[in-house]
Design a protein around this motif. Structure first.
Motif, mmCIF file in Angstrom:
data_model
loop_
_atom_site.group_PDB
_atom_site.id
_atom_site.type_symbol
_atom_site.label_atom_id
_atom_site.label_comp_id
_atom_site.label_asym_id
_atom_site.label_seq_id
_atom_site.Cartn_x
_atom_site.Cartn_y
_atom_site.Cartn_z
ATOM 1 N N SER A 46 0.802 -1.218 0.000
ATOM 2 C CA SER A 46 0.000 0.000 0.000
ATOM 3 C C SER A 46 0.839 1.274 0.000
ATOM 4 O O SER A 46 0.310 2.358 -0.203
ATOM 5 C CB SER A 46 -0.927 0.013 1.208
ATOM 6 N N GLU A 47 2.134 1.148 0.205
ATOM 7 C CA GLU A 47 3.010 2.309 0.197
ATOM 8 C C GLU A 47 4.382 1.862 -0.280
ATOM 9 O O GLU A 47 4.868 0.807 0.108
ATOM 10 C CB GLU A 47 3.117 2.900 1.606
ATOM 11 N N GLY A 48 4.991 2.628 -1.140
ATOM 12 C CA GLY A 48 6.306 2.235 -1.617
ATOM 13 C C GLY A 48 6.764 3.053 -2.800
ATOM 14 O O GLY A 48 6.255 4.138 -3.066
ATOM 15 N N MET A 49 7.738 2.477 -3.509
ATOM 16 C CA MET A 49 8.318 3.153 -4.652
ATOM 17 C C MET A 49 8.347 2.186 -5.827
ATOM 18 O O MET A 49 8.711 1.020 -5.670
ATOM 19 C CB MET A 49 9.744 3.599 -4.311
ATOM 20 N N ILE A 50 7.980 2.683 -6.993
ATOM 21 C CA ILE A 50 7.996 1.901 -8.223
ATOM 22 C C ILE A 50 9.042 2.534 -9.119
ATOM 23 O O ILE A 50 9.066 3.751 -9.287
ATOM 24 C CB ILE A 50 6.631 1.961 -8.933
ATOM 25 N N SER A 51 9.904 1.715 -9.701
ATOM 26 C CA SER A 51 10.867 2.271 -10.647
ATOM 27 C C SER A 51 11.001 1.331 -11.834
ATOM 28 O O SER A 51 10.888 0.117 -11.704
ATOM 29 C CB SER A 51 12.224 2.492 -9.982
ATOM 30 N N PHE A 52 11.210 1.928 -12.999
ATOM 31 C CA PHE A 52 11.438 1.150 -14.204
ATOM 32 C C PHE A 52 12.308 1.961 -15.136
ATOM 33 O O PHE A 52 12.378 3.177 -15.046
ATOM 34 C CB PHE A 52 10.117 0.748 -14.885
ATOM 35 N N THR A 53 12.983 1.263 -16.024
ATOM 36 C CA THR A 53 13.830 1.909 -17.020
ATOM 37 C C THR A 53 13.229 1.655 -18.379
ATOM 38 O O THR A 53 12.977 0.513 -18.752
ATOM 39 C CB THR A 53 15.264 1.346 -16.966
ATOM 40 N N SER A 54 12.966 2.721 -19.104
ATOM 41 C CA SER A 54 12.385 2.579 -20.428
ATOM 42 C C SER A 54 13.499 2.519 -21.466
ATOM 43 O O SER A 54 14.544 3.124 -21.312
ATOM 44 C CB SER A 54 11.453 3.743 -20.729
ATOM 45 N N THR A 55 13.243 1.750 -22.506
ATOM 46 C CA THR A 55 14.204 1.640 -23.599
ATOM 47 C C THR A 55 13.733 2.361 -24.848
ATOM 48 O O THR A 55 14.496 2.548 -25.777
ATOM 49 C CB THR A 55 14.443 0.156 -23.950
ATOM 50 N N ILE A 56 12.469 2.765 -24.843
ATOM 51 C CA ILE A 56 11.880 3.428 -26.002
ATOM 52 C C ILE A 56 11.436 4.828 -25.582
ATOM 53 O O ILE A 56 10.754 4.978 -24.569
ATOM 54 C CB ILE A 56 10.668 2.639 -26.535
ATOM 55 N N PRO A 57 11.796 5.854 -26.339
ATOM 56 C CA PRO A 57 11.334 7.196 -25.980
ATOM 57 C C PRO A 57 9.863 7.365 -26.310
ATOM 58 O O PRO A 57 9.336 6.722 -27.206
ATOM 59 C CB PRO A 57 12.199 8.106 -26.857
ATOM 60 N N GLY A 58 9.207 8.209 -25.552
ATOM 61 C CA GLY A 58 7.809 8.503 -25.817
ATOM 62 C C GLY A 58 6.973 8.443 -24.562
ATOM 63 O O GLY A 58 7.481 8.305 -23.450
ATOM 64 N N GLU A 59 5.670 8.547 -24.743
ATOM 65 C CA GLU A 59 4.732 8.585 -23.633
ATOM 66 C C GLU A 59 4.450 7.177 -23.130
ATOM 67 O O GLU A 59 4.019 6.311 -23.890
ATOM 68 C CB GLU A 59 3.435 9.243 -24.089
ATOM 69 N N HIS A 60 4.686 6.950 -21.851
ATOM 70 C CA HIS A 60 4.402 5.666 -21.215
ATOM 71 C C HIS A 60 3.098 5.781 -20.437
ATOM 72 O O HIS A 60 2.778 6.832 -19.901
ATOM 73 C CB HIS A 60 5.538 5.271 -20.277
ATOM 74 N N VAL A 61 2.353 4.682 -20.377
ATOM 75 C CA VAL A 61 1.085 4.660 -19.666
ATOM 76 C C VAL A 61 1.263 3.855 -18.393
ATOM 77 O O VAL A 61 1.739 2.714 -18.427
ATOM 78 C CB VAL A 61 -0.026 4.019 -20.539
ATOM 79 N N ILE A 62 0.898 4.464 -17.262
ATOM 80 C CA ILE A 62 0.982 3.798 -15.967
ATOM 81 C C ILE A 62 -0.437 3.539 -15.495
ATOM 82 O O ILE A 62 -1.220 4.469 -15.329
ATOM 83 C CB ILE A 62 1.743 4.655 -14.938
ATOM 84 N N CYS A 63 -0.764 2.271 -15.284
ATOM 85 C CA CYS A 63 -2.095 1.879 -14.839
ATOM 86 C C CYS A 63 -1.963 1.269 -13.447
ATOM 87 O O CYS A 63 -1.222 0.304 -13.252
ATOM 88 C CB CYS A 63 -2.700 0.874 -15.814
ATOM 89 N N MET A 64 -2.685 1.844 -12.480
ATOM 90 C CA MET A 64 -2.654 1.344 -11.108
ATOM 91 C C MET A 64 -4.073 0.977 -10.706
ATOM 92 O O MET A 64 -5.002 1.751 -10.926
ATOM 93 C CB MET A 64 -2.112 2.415 -10.160
ATOM 94 N N TYR A 65 -4.227 -0.204 -10.114
ATOM 95 C CA TYR A 65 -5.534 -0.568 -9.584
ATOM 96 C C TYR A 65 -5.346 -1.427 -8.350
ATOM 97 O O TYR A 65 -4.301 -2.047 -8.145
ATOM 98 C CB TYR A 65 -6.425 -1.258 -10.623
ATOM 99 N N SER A 66 -6.351 -1.433 -7.524
ATOM 100 C CA SER A 66 -6.279 -2.112 -6.236
ATOM 101 C C SER A 66 -6.285 -3.622 -6.429
ATOM 102 O O SER A 66 -6.980 -4.155 -7.284
ATOM 103 C CB SER A 66 -7.461 -1.697 -5.369
#
Length: 170
Positions: free
Chosen positions: A41-61
């Motif tokens: 329920s609390e924390g940090m998310i990290s990722f490294t993208s290899t492709i430039p552009g708009e990334h979509v982040i979807c979060m759900y319970s």
């Protein structure tokens, strides 16, 4: 990020219980999944993208209590690029002195600038391709219009000539 659960008794949001977490899915501009995990329920998310552009982040319970009518509040703090690195923790973990830490920070900034330039080059290339394609379509459309106008003009001249000949005006 941090998830809070609505408490109807107090009328406010309280820290969520340990069982409530978030399923996070990140997609790149080509709609490929970069990250798909369940977090607490609390924390940090990290990722490294290899492709430039708009990334979509979807979060759900990940909780079934979502459907029982309880409300969730999600606090997000998104950090991008070299600003996302906590250099104090890196220096402590790698046992770096102040000068080494600053050099690492500067190297990361140079790397980030290089990546930004690469991204801008990529965007400029896509924009140029779009502009060239549009320009080419405009040329073909104008040629088609010109051909149609010439064809209609020739047809009108023939039609008027036959009309005048039929009425014996010429």
């Amino acid at each position: 990020y941090k998830v809070e659960l609505y408490d109807p008794r107090s009328g406010g949001f309280m820290p969520s219980t340990p069982g409530i977490g978030m399923h996070v899915e990140v997609r790149d501009p080509n709609d490929h999944i970069v990250l798909s995990r369940v977090y607490s329920s609390e924390g940090m998310i990290s990722f490294t993208s290899t492709i430039p552009g708009e990334h979509v982040i979807c979060m759900y319970s990940n909780s079934t209590s979502w459907f029982s009518g309880s409300q969730l509040r999600v606090h997000l703090d998104i950090q991008v690029g070299e600003h996302a690195v906590d250099y104090a923790n890196v220096a402590e973990k790698d046992k770096l002195n102040e000068l080494q830490q600053r050099i690492r920070q500067l190297l990361n900034q140079v790397h980030q600038i290089t990546k930004e330039q690469s991204y801008q080059r990529h965007r400029e290339e896509r924009f140029r391709q779009t502009s060239e394609s549009t320009s080419q379509r405009v040329v073909w459309w104008s040629l088609l219009q010109t051909a149609v106008l010439i064809g209609i003009g020739v047809w009108q001249m023939k039609h008027l000539k036959s009309f005048f000949e039929a009425k014996k005006l010429v």
